[in-house]
Design an enzyme around this catalytic site. Structure first.
Site, PDB file in Angstrom:
ATOM      1  N   VAL A 278       0.802  -1.223   0.000  1.00 14.92           N
ATOM      2  CA  VAL A 278       0.000   0.000   0.000  1.00 14.92           C
ATOM      3  C   VAL A 278       0.836   1.276   0.000  1.00 14.92           C
ATOM      4  O   VAL A 278       0.274   2.369  -0.074  1.00 14.92           O
ATOM      5  CB  VAL A 278      -0.962   0.033   1.208  1.00 14.92           C
ATOM      6  N   TYR A 279       2.148   1.175   0.068  1.00 13.00           N
ATOM      7  CA  TYR A 279       2.976   2.371   0.028  1.00 13.00           C
ATOM      8  C   TYR A 279       2.907   2.971  -1.371  1.00 13.00           C
ATOM      9  O   TYR A 279       3.347   2.354  -2.353  1.00 13.00           O
ATOM     10  CB  TYR A 279       4.422   2.068   0.390  1.00 13.00           C
ATOM     11  N   GLY A 280       2.352   4.187  -1.460  1.00 14.81           N
ATOM     12  CA  GLY A 280       2.177   4.809  -2.772  1.00 14.81           C
ATOM     13  C   GLY A 280       1.274   3.995  -3.674  1.00 14.81           C
ATOM     14  O   GLY A 280       1.426   4.040  -4.902  1.00 14.81           O
ATOM     15  N   ASP A 281       0.344   3.230  -3.081  1.00 15.52           N
ATOM     16  CA  ASP A 281      -0.543   2.355  -3.860  1.00 15.52           C
ATOM     17  C   ASP A 281       0.245   1.418  -4.776  1.00 15.52           C
ATOM     18  O   ASP A 281      -0.152   1.145  -5.913  1.00 15.52           O
ATOM     19  CB  ASP A 281      -1.528   3.185  -4.690  1.00 15.52           C
ATOM     20  N   GLY A 282       1.361   0.917  -4.264  1.00 17.47           N
ATOM     21  CA  GLY A 282       2.188  -0.016  -5.023  1.00 17.47           C
ATOM     22  C   GLY A 282       3.376   0.623  -5.701  1.00 17.47           C
ATOM     23  O   GLY A 282       4.283  -0.085  -6.170  1.00 17.47           O
TER      24      GLY A 282
END
Length: 323
Positions: free
Chosen positions: A52-56
Site C-alpha cells: 500500500v505504500y504509494g498504492d504499489g
C-alpha cells in the site's frame, strides 16, 4: 554496518533498515536510487516496503532498481500485505487476499521471492489459522523465505507465534514490525516481552517519532516537513504535545553534549534497546538518510541512555507489574 540475526532465524540483517513509505510519491525514482546506493555503500542490506505504500509505487520503484543498481541476491526485501487502501474493510488477512497481494508485489518488485513477508495488521474478521496457513503456503511455494507480523498487540503476537510453533512444518514467525521510539514505548508493556519469550526480532517503524525527534518542530512547522504535508500532517500531529517536547529537549541536550545530531542520539537509543534488530529509516531525501546513517558510529554513554530512559518512561501497573 553491523549485522544481527532476525529473531531465531539464520537470516542476518544490517542493524539499520531502509524504509520506503514515501517512495513513488514524495520521493521520486532518482532520489530513491540515490538513497539505496548510499544505504548499500554504508553496508545496509534490508529494505522494507508494503503493497500500500504509494498504492504499489514504492514496490515498483524498488523493482526498477534491482539488477541495475543492485543485484537481487545482495538485497533483502521485506514487504507487507493485509491492509486495503480506501474506504470499507481496512484489514483483510484472508488467504485469498494475502496470496493475491503477494503475487502483485512480486510483479511490481520484478522478483520471484521476497525475503520477509509480513502481515500488516491483525484482522479480527479472519480466523488466525487461515491467515497463518497463507503464510505457510507462501513459504512452501518458494515465494517467501521468512514470515513476520506488523502492528499486532502482545496477545495477538503470542497467539500467532505459538500457533506456528505448535506443529512441525509450519513457517515460524521470526519478526514483528511495530512503532517504537523515545516518544512511543508502548510495545515495552507486552509486545517486547512476547517477542523475547518466543524468539521474534523487533523492527521498529518510525524510530524518530514520526520525525519529531530530529528537533525540526521545536520552533514551528517547516514548510517542507511532514507536519504540513497533506498525506502526513495528522500522522505527525499527535506527537506535537508537551510530553513529546520535553523528550525532544532532552535528546537535543544530549546531542549537544556529544557533538552529534539529535536524530543520531534518538536512533542509537532505539537501536540498542533489548529485542530490537533494526530500526527502519524512513528518510524522504538522501540528505536525511545520510544524516541518519551516522548513527551507526554512535554508542551512547550509559548515563545518557539512563537519562533518556527516565524522561521518556511509561507507566506499568497490573497485570504487567504485579508487586
Amino acid at each position: 554496518m553491523q549485522q544481527r540475526p532476525l529473531g531465531r532465524s539464520g537470516l542476518a540483517v544490517s542493524r539499520l533498515a531502509l524504509g520506503t513509505m514515501t517512495w513513488g510519491r514524495d520521493t521520486d525514482a532518482d532520489d530513491a536510487a540515490a538513497q539505496l546506493k548510499s544505504y548499500l555503500d554504508a553496508g545496509g542490506n534490508l529494505v522494507d516496503t508494503a503493497d500500500v505504500y504509494g498504492d504499489g509505487d514504492a514496490e515498483a520503484v524498488i523493482g526498477s532498481l534491482l539488477g541495475g543498481l543492485v543485484p537481487r541476491e545482495d538485497l533483502l526485501i521485506a514487504t507487507k500485505a493485509g491492509v486495503r487502501p480506501g474506504n470499507g474493510r481496512r484489514r483483510d488477512c484472508s488467504r485469498g487476499h494475502l496470496l493475491r497481494s503477494l503475487d502483485a508485489s512480486l510483479r511490481r518488485l520484478g522478483t520471484d521471492y521476497v525475503d520477509l513477508f509480513q502481515v500488516h495488521g491483525y484482522d479480527p474478521a479472519t480466523p488466525l489459522e487461515e491467515t497463518m496457513s497463507a503464510l505457510d503456503h507462501a513459504v512452501t511455494s518458494g515465494r517467501v523465505r521468512y514470515v513476520g507480523l506488523s502492528n499486532y498487540s502482545g496477545w495477538q503476537t503470542a497467539r500467532a507465534a505459538v500457533w506456528q510453533a505448535a506443529y512441525p512444518g509450519r513457517a515460524p514467525v521470526v519478526a514483528t514490525q511495530m512503532e517504537y521510539s523515545l516518544l512511543e514505548r508502548g510495545v515495552e508493556r507486552e509486545v517486547l516481552p512476547a517477542c523475547e519469550a518466543l524468539g521474534l526480532g523487533l523492527l521498529p517503524w518510525s524510530p524518530l517519532g514520526r520525525g519529531v525527534l530530529t528537533g525540526k518542530y521545536r520552533n514551528g512547522r517547516p514548510a517542507d516537513s511532514r507536519a504540513v504535508s497533506p498525506h502526513f500532517a495528522a500522522f505527525v500531529e499527535s506527537y506535537l504535545d508537551p510530553r513529546s517536547s520535553s523528550i525532544v529537549e532532552a535528546v537535543v541536550t544530549a546531542a549537544g553534549g556529544l557533538g552529534v545530531s539529535p536524530l543520531e542520539v534518538a536512533l542509537a537509543w532505539i537501536r540498542d534497546q533489548p529485542g530490537v534488530v533494526a530500526p527502519i529509516l524512513g528518510a524522504r531525501t538522501v540528505g536525511q538518510l545520510l544524516g541518519a546513517l551516522q548513527a551507526e558510529y554512535l554508542e551512547l554513554p550509559a548515563e545518557i541512555t539512563l537519562a533518556l530512559d527516565d524522561v521518556s518512561a511509561i507507566g506499568y501497573a497490573y497485570p504487567e507489574r504485579d508487586d
